[in-house]
Design a protein around this motif. Sequence first.
Motif, mmCIF file in Angstrom:
data_model
loop_
_atom_site.group_PDB
_atom_site.id
_atom_site.type_symbol
_atom_site.label_atom_id
_atom_site.label_comp_id
_atom_site.label_asym_id
_atom_site.label_seq_id
_atom_site.Cartn_x
_atom_site.Cartn_y
_atom_site.Cartn_z
ATOM 1 N N ILE A 26 5.793 62.307 45.014
ATOM 2 C CA ILE A 26 4.789 61.691 44.138
ATOM 3 C C ILE A 26 3.389 62.075 44.603
ATOM 4 C CG2 ILE A 26 3.742 59.488 43.453
ATOM 5 C CD1 ILE A 26 6.591 58.299 43.491
ATOM 6 N N MET A 27 3.192 62.061 45.927
ATOM 7 C CA MET A 27 1.879 62.416 46.476
ATOM 8 C C MET A 27 1.592 63.913 46.401
ATOM 9 S SD MET A 27 1.388 59.817 49.718
ATOM 10 C CE MET A 27 3.063 59.923 50.348
ATOM 11 N N ASN A 28 2.658 64.692 46.156
ATOM 12 C CA ASN A 28 2.483 66.138 45.983
ATOM 13 C C ASN A 28 2.775 66.548 44.539
ATOM 14 O OD1 ASN A 28 2.017 67.504 48.790
ATOM 15 N ND2 ASN A 28 3.567 65.942 49.138
ATOM 16 N N PHE A 29 2.496 65.626 43.605
ATOM 17 C CA PHE A 29 2.815 65.870 42.187
ATOM 18 C C PHE A 29 2.060 67.080 41.635
ATOM 19 C CE2 PHE A 29 2.754 64.846 37.576
ATOM 20 C CZ PHE A 29 4.128 64.775 37.393
ATOM 21 N N GLY A 30 0.875 67.314 42.171
ATOM 22 C CA GLY A 30 0.086 68.466 41.726
ATOM 23 C C GLY A 30 0.819 69.777 41.981
ATOM 24 N N TRP A 31 1.493 69.850 43.150
ATOM 25 C CA TRP A 31 2.270 71.056 43.471
ATOM 26 C C TRP A 31 3.431 71.226 42.494
ATOM 27 C CZ3 TRP A 31 7.432 71.650 44.866
ATOM 28 C CH2 TRP A 31 7.793 72.928 45.313
ATOM 29 N N MET A 62 3.587 70.184 39.393
ATOM 30 C CA MET A 62 3.044 70.580 38.096
ATOM 31 C C MET A 62 2.638 72.046 38.058
ATOM 32 S SD MET A 62 3.365 67.978 36.162
ATOM 33 C CE MET A 62 2.362 68.457 34.747
ATOM 34 N N SER A 63 2.375 72.618 39.229
ATOM 35 C CA SER A 63 1.943 74.016 39.281
ATOM 36 C C SER A 63 3.102 75.002 39.400
ATOM 37 C CB SER A 63 0.983 74.217 40.467
ATOM 38 O OG SER A 63 1.693 74.089 41.703
ATOM 39 N N LEU A 64 4.338 74.494 39.453
ATOM 40 C CA LEU A 64 5.504 75.356 39.656
ATOM 41 C C LEU A 64 5.643 76.461 38.614
ATOM 42 C CD1 LEU A 64 8.290 72.854 40.795
ATOM 43 C CD2 LEU A 64 7.338 74.737 42.109
ATOM 44 N N PHE A 65 5.269 76.156 37.382
ATOM 45 C CA PHE A 65 5.430 77.134 36.300
ATOM 46 C C PHE A 65 4.116 77.829 35.954
ATOM 47 C CE2 PHE A 65 8.693 73.840 35.817
ATOM 48 C CZ PHE A 65 9.825 74.621 35.908
ATOM 49 N N LYS A 66 3.183 77.777 36.883
ATOM 50 C CA LYS A 66 1.894 78.427 36.675
ATOM 51 C C LYS A 66 1.660 79.489 37.741
ATOM 52 C CE LYS A 66 -0.165 74.166 34.795
ATOM 53 N NZ LYS A 66 -1.207 73.124 34.993
ATOM 54 N N GLY A 67 0.965 80.541 37.378
ATOM 55 C CA GLY A 67 0.597 81.568 38.341
ATOM 56 C C GLY A 67 1.731 82.514 38.692
ATOM 57 N N LYS A 68 1.402 83.470 39.541
ATOM 58 C CA LYS A 68 2.375 84.483 39.947
ATOM 59 C C LYS A 68 3.099 84.056 41.219
ATOM 60 C CE LYS A 68 -0.223 88.368 38.004
ATOM 61 N NZ LYS A 68 -0.885 89.668 38.300
ATOM 62 N N TYR A 69 4.307 84.571 41.365
ATOM 63 C CA TYR A 69 5.122 84.274 42.539
ATOM 64 C C TYR A 69 5.201 85.510 43.432
ATOM 65 C CZ TYR A 69 6.826 79.625 41.310
ATOM 66 O OH TYR A 69 6.914 78.271 41.059
ATOM 67 N N ASP A 70 4.468 85.461 44.550
ATOM 68 C CA ASP A 70 4.638 86.512 45.545
ATOM 69 C C ASP A 70 5.784 86.093 46.462
ATOM 70 O OD1 ASP A 70 3.594 84.521 47.181
ATOM 71 O OD2 ASP A 70 1.594 85.409 47.254
ATOM 72 N N VAL A 121 9.647 82.095 48.616
ATOM 73 C CA VAL A 121 10.440 81.555 49.728
ATOM 74 C C VAL A 121 10.163 80.063 49.904
ATOM 75 C CG1 VAL A 121 10.797 81.617 52.231
ATOM 76 C CG2 VAL A 121 10.621 83.756 50.927
ATOM 77 N N ASN A 122 8.884 79.686 49.852
ATOM 78 C CA ASN A 122 8.514 78.270 49.979
ATOM 79 C C ASN A 122 9.160 77.423 48.890
ATOM 80 O OD1 ASN A 122 6.247 77.326 52.042
ATOM 81 N ND2 ASN A 122 5.867 79.466 51.559
ATOM 82 N N THR A 123 9.107 77.919 47.664
ATOM 83 C CA THR A 123 9.676 77.185 46.528
ATOM 84 C C THR A 123 11.195 77.080 46.648
ATOM 85 O OG1 THR A 123 7.876 77.985 45.103
ATOM 86 C CG2 THR A 123 9.815 77.073 44.004
ATOM 87 N N ALA A 124 11.838 78.166 47.098
ATOM 88 C CA ALA A 124 13.293 78.168 47.261
ATOM 89 C C ALA A 124 13.727 77.147 48.312
ATOM 90 C CB ALA A 124 13.774 79.562 47.660
ATOM 91 N N VAL A 125 13.016 77.108 49.440
ATOM 92 C CA VAL A 125 13.336 76.143 50.503
ATOM 93 C C VAL A 125 13.163 74.712 49.990
ATOM 94 C CG1 VAL A 125 12.628 75.240 52.753
ATOM 95 C CG2 VAL A 125 12.797 77.700 52.408
#
Length: 219
Positions: free
Chosen positions: A47-52, A54-62, A67-71
């Motif tokens: 909840i405290m990281n809700f901004g992160w 919401m940004s999952l489907f925005k921007g490019k994935y290097d 790796v961070n998102t997968a973990v």
Amino acid sequence: MKMKIKTAADILMTAALPVLMCYSIVGETAHEVIGIAMFGLFIAHHIMNFGWIMSLFKGKYDLRRSVNTAVNALVFLCMIGLMYSGIVISKHIFTFVNIGGAMTARTIHMLCAYWGFVLMSVHLGMHISQMAARMKLKNKALIWSLRIVFGIIGAVGVYEFISLKFADYMFGKVQFVFIDTSASAVLTTLQYLSVMVLFAYVGYTLQMLLKRNNKTAVQ
């Protein structure tokens, strides 16, 4: 204030991890209570990281972001699996729930517990730099001293990883977790703590390598 709450939640979750792993010594009721508290902290963390989120489907994935998102996604799946299976096999708090499938739930609980422990430790390590920044650790001598101390603890963690048969439990080679109930609760917790430090070190090293890879790619 929000940052202080986040830091407190992260510290409490970190402290709860090794304690939850030696449930036979801590006691089943305490294990369930701590598990519920852990899940509550996990939800609060998101909840405290809700901004992160919401940004999952925005921007490019290097590579680093991927790796961070997968973990994070794997940790989330493990936590959901732990809560579901924990409710099914509960002997104290959720006895009124009668879903069925206790045998399957036990297998899920064990797999999610060991994989979750490793992945949460890696996740912790990948965010150590951010936590150090929050705590305003800038003294280079202190930082290097901490690296050496945690490096030694991590080396012990390699031995304990083998001794505690983590790989067997992670890959389902053993169906039931054996913990010597006559062993010291403090000692057993420290054994799991050393394994946690080992994989936190792995996560920290991985993050440093990914950061270096990003800088090289930009150049």
